[in-house]
Scaffold this motif. Structure first.
Motif, mmCIF file in Angstrom:
data_model
loop_
_atom_site.group_PDB
_atom_site.id
_atom_site.type_symbol
_atom_site.label_atom_id
_atom_site.label_comp_id
_atom_site.label_asym_id
_atom_site.label_seq_id
_atom_site.Cartn_x
_atom_site.Cartn_y
_atom_site.Cartn_z
ATOM 1 N N LEU A 68 0.842 -1.310 0.252
ATOM 2 C CA LEU A 68 -0.062 -0.039 -0.043
ATOM 3 C C LEU A 68 0.782 1.316 -0.260
ATOM 4 C CD1 LEU A 68 -3.073 -0.862 2.399
ATOM 5 C CD2 LEU A 68 -2.787 -0.971 -0.225
ATOM 6 N N ASN A 129 -3.965 -5.000 -10.173
ATOM 7 C CA ASN A 129 -4.737 -4.942 -9.142
ATOM 8 C C ASN A 129 -5.584 -3.564 -9.106
ATOM 9 O OD1 ASN A 129 -3.457 -7.206 -8.105
ATOM 10 N ND2 ASN A 129 -1.918 -6.164 -6.943
ATOM 11 N N TYR A 131 -7.856 -0.497 -6.759
ATOM 12 C CA TYR A 131 -7.752 0.047 -5.698
ATOM 13 C C TYR A 131 -8.843 0.743 -5.509
ATOM 14 C CZ TYR A 131 -3.142 -2.107 -5.122
ATOM 15 O OH TYR A 131 -2.081 -3.241 -5.078
ATOM 16 N N ILE A 152 -6.440 3.903 1.139
ATOM 17 C CA ILE A 152 -6.298 3.018 -0.157
ATOM 18 C C ILE A 152 -6.659 1.753 0.237
ATOM 19 C CG2 ILE A 152 -4.484 2.448 -1.578
ATOM 20 C CD1 ILE A 152 -3.349 5.107 -1.238
ATOM 21 N N LYS A 153 -7.478 0.999 -0.345
ATOM 22 C CA LYS A 153 -7.673 -0.427 -0.381
ATOM 23 C C LYS A 153 -7.932 -1.301 -1.653
ATOM 24 C CE LYS A 153 -9.663 0.078 4.188
ATOM 25 N NZ LYS A 153 -8.827 0.787 4.806
ATOM 26 N N LYS A 154 -7.161 -2.323 -1.656
ATOM 27 C CA LYS A 154 -7.321 -3.371 -2.769
ATOM 28 C C LYS A 154 -8.766 -3.729 -2.887
ATOM 29 C CE LYS A 154 -5.171 -6.940 -4.734
ATOM 30 N NZ LYS A 154 -3.964 -8.032 -4.369
#
Length: 163
Positions: A68, A129, A131, A152-154
């Motif tokens: 992250l 990926n 986000y 910030i999140k996947k």
């Protein structure tokens, strides 16, 4: 909901272990003085001279580790697009005395989405990926100013459609 998936094609800032935050801060300085329009709300968001420092030195940034941290560092490449494609504007009251002057009319938060192409050290194939992040924008009598990118999140779900 449909939205554009912004793409960070190349990680130009370090690996997961050692993010060169001073380099990220220097990179962000090219945005100072620029204005970007949020397509959804038509809000004009300015980039002030304190943005690069806040982005790289905030409490949120200092807590980031691993992937992250690398994602936030490299998201610096698409700040303009993250603002343009921001969605779901919501107002938040200013609760911190230290921001009484610079966010005198509170804060706006927006959602933004982006992707980063990654390839692990033992992997042959590259992958995308996705986000989600929150843009923090301070509201003053002089306008709206980008302050930081947080949360910030996947994304664990399947890729979203592009517009």
């Amino acid at each position: 909901m449909k939205y554009n998936v912004l793409l960070i094609e190349k990680a130009i800032f370090g690996n997961k272990q050692n993010i060169p935050w001073n380099d990220v801060e220097q990179y962000l300085k090219h945005y100072i003085g620029q204005d970007f329009v949020v397509e959804e709300s038509q809000d004009v968001i300015h980039i002030a001279s304190n943005f690069p420092d806040e982005y790289t030195e905030s409490r949120y940034t200092k807590k980031l580790r691993g992937a992250l941290a690398k994602v936030k560092a490299n998201a610096a490449q698409i700040i303009d697009l993250m603002i343009k494609n921001a969605t779901d504007r919501r107002w938040v009251e200013n609760m911190d005395n230290k921001h009484r002057k610079d966010a005198s009319e509170g804060w706006y938060r927006y959602d933004t989405y982006f992707g980063m192409i990654v390839q692990g050290s033992g992997e042959r194939e590259k992958r995308l990926n996705l986000y989600r992040a929150t843009l923090v924008v301070r509201k003053t009598p002089h306008g709206l100013f980008l302050y930081d990118v947080i949360n910030i999140k996947k994304e664990a779900s399947t890729p979203h459609e592009s517009k």
